[in-house]
Design a protein around this motif. Structure first.
Motif, mmCIF file in Angstrom:
data_model
loop_
_atom_site.group_PDB
_atom_site.id
_atom_site.type_symbol
_atom_site.label_atom_id
_atom_site.label_comp_id
_atom_site.label_asym_id
_atom_site.label_seq_id
_atom_site.Cartn_x
_atom_site.Cartn_y
_atom_site.Cartn_z
ATOM 1 N N LEU A 32 0.842 -1.190 0.000
ATOM 2 C CA LEU A 32 0.000 0.000 0.000
ATOM 3 C C LEU A 32 0.882 1.245 0.000
ATOM 4 O O LEU A 32 1.903 1.293 0.690
ATOM 5 C CB LEU A 32 -0.903 0.026 1.242
ATOM 6 C CG LEU A 32 -1.980 -1.046 1.307
ATOM 7 C CD1 LEU A 32 -2.650 -1.035 2.681
ATOM 8 C CD2 LEU A 32 -3.008 -0.860 0.204
ATOM 9 N N PRO A 33 0.500 2.273 -0.766
ATOM 10 C CA PRO A 33 1.309 3.501 -0.772
ATOM 11 C C PRO A 33 1.167 4.281 0.534
ATOM 12 O O PRO A 33 0.129 4.224 1.197
ATOM 13 C CB PRO A 33 0.736 4.298 -1.947
ATOM 14 C CG PRO A 33 -0.620 3.750 -2.178
ATOM 15 C CD PRO A 33 -0.621 2.331 -1.693
ATOM 16 N N VAL A 34 2.216 5.005 0.865
ATOM 17 C CA VAL A 34 2.222 5.806 2.090
ATOM 18 C C VAL A 34 1.069 6.813 2.076
ATOM 19 O O VAL A 34 0.446 7.063 3.112
ATOM 20 C CB VAL A 34 3.583 6.524 2.263
ATOM 21 C CG1 VAL A 34 3.534 7.533 3.401
ATOM 22 C CG2 VAL A 34 4.686 5.513 2.518
ATOM 23 N N SER A 35 0.762 7.372 0.904
ATOM 24 C CA SER A 35 -0.319 8.360 0.830
ATOM 25 C C SER A 35 -1.651 7.773 1.298
ATOM 26 O O SER A 35 -2.456 8.459 1.941
ATOM 27 C CB SER A 35 -0.451 8.902 -0.594
ATOM 28 O OG SER A 35 -0.726 7.852 -1.503
ATOM 29 N N TYR A 36 -1.889 6.502 0.993
ATOM 30 C CA TYR A 36 -3.126 5.835 1.424
ATOM 31 C C TYR A 36 -3.124 5.638 2.940
ATOM 32 O O TYR A 36 -4.125 5.868 3.620
ATOM 33 C CB TYR A 36 -3.257 4.495 0.702
ATOM 34 C CG TYR A 36 -4.589 3.803 0.836
ATOM 35 C CD1 TYR A 36 -5.772 4.408 0.438
ATOM 36 C CD2 TYR A 36 -4.662 2.502 1.330
ATOM 37 C CE1 TYR A 36 -6.994 3.746 0.536
ATOM 38 C CE2 TYR A 36 -5.873 1.839 1.426
ATOM 39 C CZ TYR A 36 -7.039 2.466 1.030
ATOM 40 O OH TYR A 36 -8.237 1.812 1.121
ATOM 41 N N PHE A 40 -5.646 7.288 5.987
ATOM 42 C CA PHE A 40 -6.259 6.629 7.140
ATOM 43 C C PHE A 40 -5.871 7.322 8.435
ATOM 44 O O PHE A 40 -6.682 7.438 9.353
ATOM 45 C CB PHE A 40 -5.853 5.152 7.220
ATOM 46 C CG PHE A 40 -6.707 4.238 6.387
ATOM 47 C CD1 PHE A 40 -8.036 4.013 6.713
ATOM 48 C CD2 PHE A 40 -6.194 3.593 5.281
ATOM 49 C CE1 PHE A 40 -8.837 3.175 5.964
ATOM 50 C CE2 PHE A 40 -6.979 2.746 4.512
ATOM 51 C CZ PHE A 40 -8.305 2.548 4.858
ATOM 52 N N GLN A 41 -4.629 7.782 8.513
ATOM 53 C CA GLN A 41 -4.188 8.480 9.726
ATOM 54 C C GLN A 41 -5.029 9.740 9.949
ATOM 55 O O GLN A 41 -5.409 10.038 11.076
ATOM 56 C CB GLN A 41 -2.704 8.833 9.605
ATOM 57 C CG GLN A 41 -2.128 9.437 10.870
ATOM 58 C CD GLN A 41 -0.657 9.741 10.731
ATOM 59 O OE1 GLN A 41 -0.198 10.186 9.676
ATOM 60 N NE2 GLN A 41 0.095 9.494 11.783
ATOM 61 N N LEU A 50 -6.996 -4.960 11.585
ATOM 62 C CA LEU A 50 -6.610 -4.287 10.347
ATOM 63 C C LEU A 50 -6.086 -2.888 10.631
ATOM 64 O O LEU A 50 -5.040 -2.498 10.099
ATOM 65 C CB LEU A 50 -7.793 -4.233 9.375
ATOM 66 C CG LEU A 50 -7.516 -3.500 8.063
ATOM 67 C CD1 LEU A 50 -6.399 -4.173 7.274
ATOM 68 C CD2 LEU A 50 -8.781 -3.396 7.236
ATOM 69 N N GLY A 51 -6.758 -2.144 11.455
ATOM 70 C CA GLY A 51 -6.308 -0.799 11.800
ATOM 71 C C GLY A 51 -4.944 -0.805 12.459
ATOM 72 O O GLY A 51 -4.090 0.033 12.153
ATOM 73 N N MET A 52 -4.722 -1.747 13.350
ATOM 74 C CA MET A 52 -3.431 -1.857 14.023
ATOM 75 C C MET A 52 -2.330 -2.178 13.014
ATOM 76 O O MET A 52 -1.241 -1.611 13.065
ATOM 77 C CB MET A 52 -3.511 -2.939 15.109
ATOM 78 C CG MET A 52 -2.253 -3.088 15.940
ATOM 79 S SD MET A 52 -1.084 -4.340 15.342
ATOM 80 C CE MET A 52 -2.076 -5.791 15.258
ATOM 81 N N LEU A 53 -2.622 -3.074 12.068
ATOM 82 C CA LEU A 53 -1.630 -3.433 11.048
ATOM 83 C C LEU A 53 -1.325 -2.235 10.144
ATOM 84 O O LEU A 53 -0.155 -1.971 9.830
ATOM 85 C CB LEU A 53 -2.125 -4.616 10.214
ATOM 86 C CG LEU A 53 -2.135 -5.970 10.919
ATOM 87 C CD1 LEU A 53 -2.865 -7.010 10.066
ATOM 88 C CD2 LEU A 53 -0.722 -6.436 11.229
ATOM 89 N N LEU A 54 -2.348 -1.516 9.724
ATOM 90 C CA LEU A 54 -2.135 -0.361 8.857
ATOM 91 C C LEU A 54 -1.343 0.734 9.578
ATOM 92 O O LEU A 54 -0.446 1.348 8.998
ATOM 93 C CB LEU A 54 -3.475 0.191 8.369
ATOM 94 C CG LEU A 54 -4.268 -0.703 7.424
ATOM 95 C CD1 LEU A 54 -5.627 -0.090 7.122
ATOM 96 C CD2 LEU A 54 -3.506 -0.974 6.139
ATOM 97 N N GLU A 55 -1.642 0.955 10.837
ATOM 98 C CA GLU A 55 -0.915 1.957 11.609
ATOM 99 C C GLU A 55 0.543 1.552 11.799
ATOM 100 O O GLU A 55 1.455 2.364 11.674
ATOM 101 C CB GLU A 55 -1.599 2.166 12.960
ATOM 102 C CG GLU A 55 -1.115 3.374 13.695
ATOM 103 C CD GLU A 55 -1.985 3.732 14.884
ATOM 104 O OE1 GLU A 55 -1.723 4.796 15.467
ATOM 105 O OE2 GLU A 55 -2.922 2.985 15.239
ATOM 106 N N THR A 56 0.766 0.272 12.052
ATOM 107 C CA THR A 56 2.128 -0.250 12.190
ATOM 108 C C THR A 56 2.887 -0.086 10.878
ATOM 109 O O THR A 56 4.052 0.317 10.862
ATOM 110 C CB THR A 56 2.097 -1.736 12.608
ATOM 111 O OG1 THR A 56 1.426 -1.837 13.867
ATOM 112 C CG2 THR A 56 3.492 -2.310 12.710
ATOM 113 N N LEU A 57 2.225 -0.395 9.773
ATOM 114 C CA LEU A 57 2.849 -0.267 8.462
ATOM 115 C C LEU A 57 3.230 1.183 8.178
ATOM 116 O O LEU A 57 4.313 1.458 7.639
ATOM 117 C CB LEU A 57 1.910 -0.807 7.384
ATOM 118 C CG LEU A 57 2.454 -0.809 5.965
ATOM 119 C CD1 LEU A 57 3.717 -1.644 5.846
ATOM 120 C CD2 LEU A 57 1.393 -1.319 5.008
ATOM 121 N N LEU A 58 2.377 2.115 8.541
ATOM 122 C CA LEU A 58 2.692 3.534 8.353
ATOM 123 C C LEU A 58 3.951 3.913 9.130
ATOM 124 O O LEU A 58 4.836 4.572 8.597
ATOM 125 C CB LEU A 58 1.512 4.411 8.775
ATOM 126 C CG LEU A 58 1.765 5.919 8.661
ATOM 127 C CD1 LEU A 58 2.058 6.328 7.219
ATOM 128 C CD2 LEU A 58 0.575 6.692 9.205
#
Length: 76
Positions: A32-36, A40-41, A50-58
């Protein structure tokens, strides 16, 4: 002082789990691109795992730590 170690299972999920909805549906999370992720942030991460994973990835991507995921991509 002991440094926090990344959870290997969590990192594995970042390279195997796919985005379940939205513009990037079926894209592996680590791709996923950082802009995406920044969107979400601003708007709010989804609830739960899912939210925890996306936040960790950011955090990983914003701190230039994406290289940590590279060795795991081949181990799907």
């Amino acid at each position: 002082m002991e440094l926090a170690q990344p959870n290997p299972e969590l990192l594995k999920q970042l390279v195997t789990m796919k985005m379940p909805f939205g513009k990037y549906e079926n894209t592996v999370l680590c791709d996923l691109p950082v802009s995406y992720l920044e969107w979400f942030q601003r708007k709010g991460f989804p609830a739960g795992k899912l939210g925890m994973l996306l936040e960790t990835l950011l955090v990983i991507k914003m701190n230039g730590l994406g290289y940590l995921l590279e060795p795991l991509k081949g181990k799907k």
